[in-house]
Design a protein around this motif. Structure first.
Motif, short mmCIF file in Angstrom:
data_model
loop_
_atom_site.label_atom_id
_atom_site.label_comp_id
_atom_site.label_asym_id
_atom_site.label_seq_id
_atom_site.Cartn_x
_atom_site.Cartn_y
_atom_site.Cartn_z
N ILE A 33 0.93 -1.33 0.04
CA ILE A 33 -0.01 -0.02 -0.03
C ILE A 33 0.82 1.30 -0.04
N TRP A 34 2.12 1.37 0.65
CA TRP A 34 2.86 2.14 0.56
C TRP A 34 3.20 2.89 -0.93
N ILE A 35 3.33 1.85 -2.09
CA ILE A 35 3.25 2.17 -3.31
C ILE A 35 2.42 3.42 -3.90
N PRO A 36 1.21 3.24 -3.90
CA PRO A 36 0.46 4.42 -4.30
C PRO A 36 0.44 5.52 -3.48
N ILE A 37 0.44 5.32 -1.96
CA ILE A 37 0.55 6.44 -1.20
C ILE A 37 1.91 7.29 -1.30
N CYS A 38 2.93 6.85 -1.56
CA CYS A 38 4.25 7.56 -1.61
C CYS A 38 4.21 8.15 -3.23
N CYS A 39 3.70 7.44 -4.14
CA CYS A 39 3.82 7.86 -5.41
C CYS A 39 2.67 9.24 -5.44
N THR A 40 1.65 8.96 -5.01
CA THR A 40 0.73 10.34 -4.78
C THR A 40 1.42 11.42 -4.14
N MET A 41 1.76 11.24 -2.97
CA MET A 41 2.75 12.45 -2.50
C MET A 41 3.73 12.78 -3.24
N ALA A 42 4.37 11.98 -3.96
CA ALA A 42 5.73 12.35 -4.87
C ALA A 42 4.96 13.30 -6.02
N MET A 76 10.89 19.44 -7.43
CA MET A 76 10.10 19.68 -5.93
C MET A 76 9.58 21.05 -6.12
N LYS A 77 8.20 21.12 -5.94
CA LYS A 77 7.54 22.49 -5.72
C LYS A 77 8.02 23.04 -4.18
N ASP A 78 7.94 22.00 -3.25
CA ASP A 78 8.29 22.45 -1.92
C ASP A 78 9.63 21.73 -1.52
N PRO A 79 10.74 22.45 -1.28
CA PRO A 79 11.96 21.73 -0.88
C PRO A 79 11.99 21.01 0.36
N ASP A 80 11.01 21.35 1.29
CA ASP A 80 10.71 20.50 2.50
C ASP A 80 9.72 19.36 2.46
N GLY A 81 9.26 19.34 1.23
CA GLY A 81 8.13 18.22 0.89
C GLY A 81 8.75 16.88 0.61
N PHE A 82 7.81 16.12 -0.05
CA PHE A 82 8.27 14.61 -0.42
C PHE A 82 9.07 14.98 -1.84
N ASP A 83 10.29 14.23 -1.81
CA ASP A 83 11.31 14.26 -2.92
C ASP A 83 10.85 13.29 -3.83
N PRO A 84 10.39 13.53 -5.12
CA PRO A 84 10.20 12.56 -6.21
C PRO A 84 11.33 11.92 -6.56
N HIS A 85 12.40 12.57 -6.79
CA HIS A 85 13.66 11.94 -7.23
C HIS A 85 14.08 10.75 -6.19
N LYS A 86 14.22 11.19 -4.98
CA LYS A 86 14.66 9.99 -4.08
C LYS A 86 13.55 8.86 -3.99
N LEU A 87 12.51 9.12 -4.23
CA LEU A 87 11.45 8.22 -4.19
C LEU A 87 11.63 7.15 -5.44
N LEU A 88 11.76 7.78 -6.44
CA LEU A 88 11.98 7.02 -7.82
C LEU A 88 13.43 6.19 -7.83
N LEU A 89 14.36 6.76 -7.25
CA LEU A 89 15.49 6.16 -6.96
C LEU A 89 15.12 4.70 -5.99
N VAL A 90 14.53 4.77 -4.86
CA VAL A 90 14.28 3.84 -3.76
C VAL A 90 13.46 2.83 -4.66
N ILE A 91 12.44 3.19 -5.52
CA ILE A 91 11.73 2.16 -5.94
C ILE A 91 12.20 1.59 -7.19
N LEU A 92 13.33 2.08 -7.90
CA LEU A 92 13.95 1.62 -8.86
C LEU A 92 14.86 0.41 -8.10
N ILE A 93 15.39 0.53 -7.17
CA ILE A 93 16.52 -0.24 -6.48
C ILE A 93 15.62 -1.49 -6.07
N ILE A 94 14.57 -1.34 -5.48
CA ILE A 94 13.43 -2.47 -4.86
C ILE A 94 13.10 -3.26 -6.20
N GLN A 95 12.61 -2.41 -7.16
CA GLN A 95 12.33 -3.24 -8.45
C GLN A 95 13.20 -4.06 -9.20
#
Length: 224
Positions: A63-72, A154-173
């Motif tokens: 369930i973390w996949i759609p949640i984190c992807c939506t935040m990103a 990133m729109k907000d520098p303090d918000g969720f980082d799309p680049h880091k999330l993509l890197l984590v997902i790619l490593i897992i996949q």
């Protein structure tokens, strides 16, 4: 006549006859390898509750996949980022999170409804899902290679980082795809070894059957 009686006859029995004698010992293995679609559907339908529970557990664990992807996606800056990560996150939610569960339910529905077409379609799509995961990984690597300044994504520098999330997902996949490929290779080697062993056992039984028939033929020749 006495001279002719000394001649040993070694008749060659038809291959089908020898295989027919060794056949009953090989029938259980052949039946296991040649299960019909109806038998597979009946087996899957009988385990429907367990399969539904497994699908539900997998959806909960991922369930973390759609949640984190939506935040990103919500914090992704389309105007300044060098790559379109928004589309990748959206497709990843559909193909990596929802699609596997959907095709498993499709195959299960085909087994319960008795539709061979739907059942075979579900099995085919399950085989294709591995290639989809590999394609998503390659696509993500290409997108990462285009990004020189991750801060612009990133729109907000303090918000969720799309680049880091993509890197984590790619490593897992990438790890999951590697494990899947290793599993497929091991299965191929196991099936190949079983096929070679079965062929060797069948040849030994055929040779033993022919050797057992030779003394009987010799006795018939002597009696003549």
């Amino acid at each position: 006549d006495s001279k002719a009686s000394r001649i040993r006859f070694a008749p060659v029995f038809p291959r089908g006859l020898a295989l027919g004698r060794a056949g009953p010992q090989m029938e259980p293995e052949m039946e296991l390898q040649r299960q019909s679609t109806s038998q597979k559907m009946a087996a899957q339908a009988s385990n429907a509750p367990a399969q539904c529970a497994i699908i539900f557990c997998l959806l909960v664990l991922q369930i973390w996949i759609p949640i984190c992807c939506t935040m990103a996606m919500n914090n992704f800056d389309k105007d300044n980022c060098e790559a379109d990560l928004h589309t990748w996150f959206l497709v990843d939610i559909i193909l990596v999170y929802a699609f596997p569960a959907a095709i498993q339910l499709l195959g299960l529905f085909g087994a319960l409804s008795g539709s061979k077409f739907i059942f075979k379609l579900g099995n085919f799509l399950q085989a294709v899902s591995g290639g989809i995961g590999l394609s998503m990984t390659i696509w993500g690597i290409v997108l990462l290679s285009r990004i020189d300044t991750p801060e612009k994504c990133m729109k907000d520098p303090d918000g969720f980082d799309p680049h880091k999330l993509l890197l984590v997902i790619l490593i897992i996949q990438a790890v999951l795809v590697a494990l899947l490929c290793c599993g497929c290779c091991c299965m191929v080697f196991v099936l190949g070894g079983m096929a070679v062993a079965g062929a060797s056992e069948g040849g030994d039984e055929l040779q033993a059957s022919q050797e057992n028939n030779e003394p009987n033929a010799t006795n018939l020749g002597n009696a003549a």
